[in-house]
Design a protein around this motif. Structure first.
Motif, mmCIF file in Angstrom:
data_model
loop_
_atom_site.group_PDB
_atom_site.id
_atom_site.type_symbol
_atom_site.label_atom_id
_atom_site.label_comp_id
_atom_site.label_asym_id
_atom_site.label_seq_id
_atom_site.Cartn_x
_atom_site.Cartn_y
_atom_site.Cartn_z
ATOM 1 N N LYS A 53 3.589 -17.397 16.374
ATOM 2 C CA LYS A 53 4.100 -15.867 16.385
ATOM 3 C C LYS A 53 4.055 -15.521 14.853
ATOM 4 C CE LYS A 53 7.983 -13.262 17.696
ATOM 5 N NZ LYS A 53 8.281 -12.208 16.932
ATOM 6 N N ARG A 54 3.338 -14.408 14.740
ATOM 7 C CA ARG A 54 3.432 -14.042 13.371
ATOM 8 C C ARG A 54 4.064 -12.767 13.275
ATOM 9 N NH1 ARG A 54 -1.317 -16.099 11.055
ATOM 10 N NH2 ARG A 54 -2.568 -17.285 12.325
ATOM 11 N N ILE A 55 4.655 -12.403 12.193
ATOM 12 C CA ILE A 55 5.495 -11.422 11.904
ATOM 13 C C ILE A 55 4.810 -10.223 11.143
ATOM 14 C CG2 ILE A 55 7.676 -12.659 12.018
ATOM 15 C CD1 ILE A 55 7.753 -12.487 8.873
ATOM 16 N N SER A 56 5.174 -9.007 11.134
ATOM 17 C CA SER A 56 4.566 -7.818 10.558
ATOM 18 C C SER A 56 4.498 -8.170 9.134
ATOM 19 C CB SER A 56 5.161 -6.707 10.892
ATOM 20 O OG SER A 56 4.527 -5.352 10.001
ATOM 21 N N THR A 57 3.386 -7.792 8.291
ATOM 22 C CA THR A 57 3.131 -8.005 6.908
ATOM 23 C C THR A 57 3.323 -6.708 6.144
ATOM 24 O OG1 THR A 57 0.912 -7.818 7.245
ATOM 25 C CG2 THR A 57 1.932 -10.042 7.071
ATOM 26 N N PHE A 58 3.396 -5.577 6.823
ATOM 27 C CA PHE A 58 3.574 -4.372 6.576
ATOM 28 C C PHE A 58 5.061 -3.879 6.107
ATOM 29 C CE2 PHE A 58 -0.391 -3.944 8.915
ATOM 30 C CZ PHE A 58 -1.244 -3.573 7.758
ATOM 31 N N PRO A 59 5.295 -3.477 4.964
ATOM 32 C CA PRO A 59 6.711 -2.851 4.558
ATOM 33 C C PRO A 59 6.630 -1.461 5.324
ATOM 34 C CG PRO A 59 5.194 -2.624 2.757
ATOM 35 C CD PRO A 59 4.616 -3.572 3.663
ATOM 36 N N SER A 60 7.899 -0.883 5.496
ATOM 37 C CA SER A 60 7.908 0.276 6.233
ATOM 38 C C SER A 60 7.394 1.520 5.102
ATOM 39 C CB SER A 60 9.328 0.628 6.432
ATOM 40 O OG SER A 60 10.141 0.769 5.352
ATOM 41 N N SER A 61 6.677 2.315 5.864
ATOM 42 C CA SER A 61 5.906 3.270 4.972
ATOM 43 C C SER A 61 6.466 4.593 5.209
ATOM 44 C CB SER A 61 4.467 3.410 5.340
ATOM 45 O OG SER A 61 3.702 4.504 4.784
ATOM 46 N N ASP A 62 6.665 5.343 3.928
ATOM 47 C CA ASP A 62 7.214 6.803 3.957
ATOM 48 C C ASP A 62 6.270 7.701 4.153
ATOM 49 O OD1 ASP A 62 9.800 5.735 3.580
ATOM 50 O OD2 ASP A 62 9.707 5.529 1.413
ATOM 51 N N VAL A 63 4.898 7.322 4.244
ATOM 52 C CA VAL A 63 3.613 8.145 4.232
ATOM 53 C C VAL A 63 3.595 8.503 5.604
ATOM 54 C CG1 VAL A 63 1.198 8.312 3.827
ATOM 55 C CG2 VAL A 63 2.472 7.177 2.270
ATOM 56 N N PRO A 64 3.808 9.982 5.980
ATOM 57 C CA PRO A 64 3.511 10.433 7.117
ATOM 58 C C PRO A 64 1.993 10.317 7.548
ATOM 59 C CG PRO A 64 4.012 12.249 5.808
ATOM 60 C CD PRO A 64 4.092 10.919 4.702
ATOM 61 N N LEU A 65 1.669 9.826 8.933
ATOM 62 C CA LEU A 65 0.398 9.946 9.263
ATOM 63 C C LEU A 65 -0.148 11.586 9.513
ATOM 64 C CD1 LEU A 65 0.338 7.150 12.095
ATOM 65 C CD2 LEU A 65 -0.396 7.041 9.804
ATOM 66 N N PRO A 66 -1.323 11.816 8.907
ATOM 67 C CA PRO A 66 -1.721 13.121 8.872
ATOM 68 C C PRO A 66 -2.579 13.004 10.393
ATOM 69 C CG PRO A 66 -3.212 11.788 7.267
ATOM 70 C CD PRO A 66 -1.759 11.184 7.857
ATOM 71 N N THR A 67 -2.542 14.445 10.846
ATOM 72 C CA THR A 67 -3.250 14.725 11.942
ATOM 73 C C THR A 67 -4.722 14.623 11.554
ATOM 74 O OG1 THR A 67 -3.322 16.989 11.726
ATOM 75 C CG2 THR A 67 -1.353 16.322 13.064
ATOM 76 N N ASP A 68 -5.775 14.722 12.473
ATOM 77 C CA ASP A 68 -7.157 14.569 12.300
ATOM 78 C C ASP A 68 -7.432 15.760 11.485
ATOM 79 O OD1 ASP A 68 -7.444 12.384 13.914
ATOM 80 O OD2 ASP A 68 -8.008 13.246 15.589
ATOM 81 N N ALA A 69 -6.845 17.001 11.719
ATOM 82 C CA ALA A 69 -7.337 18.216 11.023
ATOM 83 C C ALA A 69 -6.606 18.016 9.566
ATOM 84 C CB ALA A 69 -6.399 19.526 11.783
ATOM 85 N N GLU A 70 -5.482 17.536 9.449
ATOM 86 C CA GLU A 70 -4.753 17.232 8.023
ATOM 87 C C GLU A 70 -5.628 16.368 7.255
ATOM 88 O OE1 GLU A 70 -0.328 18.429 9.344
ATOM 89 O OE2 GLU A 70 -0.929 16.168 9.323
#
Length: 147
Positions: free
Chosen positions: A2-19
């Protein structure tokens, strides 16, 4: 295993394709006006000036861009880096499709038969990572304190 997530929580919102398209223009130019972004984007696909303006306003509210007002000209600057956005997208894909595991994501990507040049580049990145880890942790694997 079992592997755990290696990513810290991100405050960067995911931009839409147009953004994301607009962000790419601003990253290339360093800063952009609505008119400049509109002109560049229309070389790829037609869209209205007011559409670009509205998207930039939404992006400001989301924290993706900032604006400088200089003599009645509004310059938009990236508030997030390409690396931050890439990391946010990779974290999203890893979280949704691979239970947060970079190993799962990388294994799947490698199963897609990458080109020989890609394999060589991946090996070089892994070797550099191994070298960095060895320097930080020492040859025995014990974490060294910085001098």
């Amino acid at each position: 295993m079992k592997r755990i997530s290696t990513f810290p929580s991100s405050d960067v919102p995911l931009p839409t394709d147009a953004e994301l398209e607009i962000l790419q223009v601003i990253w290339e130019q360093g800063r952009s006006t609505v008119g400049s972004a509109h002109f560049t984007l229309n070389e790829r696909r037609q869209r209205g000036y007011t559409t670009v303006l509205k998207l930039l306003q939404v992006m400001m509210a989301k924290g993706l861009v900032s604006r400088i007002d200089k003599e009645r000209i509004h310059f938009y600057l990236p508030a997030v880096s390409e690396a931050q956005v890439r990391a946010a997208y990779v974290a999203e894909v890893a979280s949704k499709l691979f239970a947060g595991s970079l190993f799962g994501l990388a294994s799947f990507a490698l199963s897609l038969t990458p080109a020989d040049d890609d394999i060589t580049d991946i090996r070089a990145v892994l070797d550099a990572h191994d070298d960095e880890t060895t320097v930080q942790n020492g040859p025995s694997g014990d974490r060294r304190e910085p001098s």
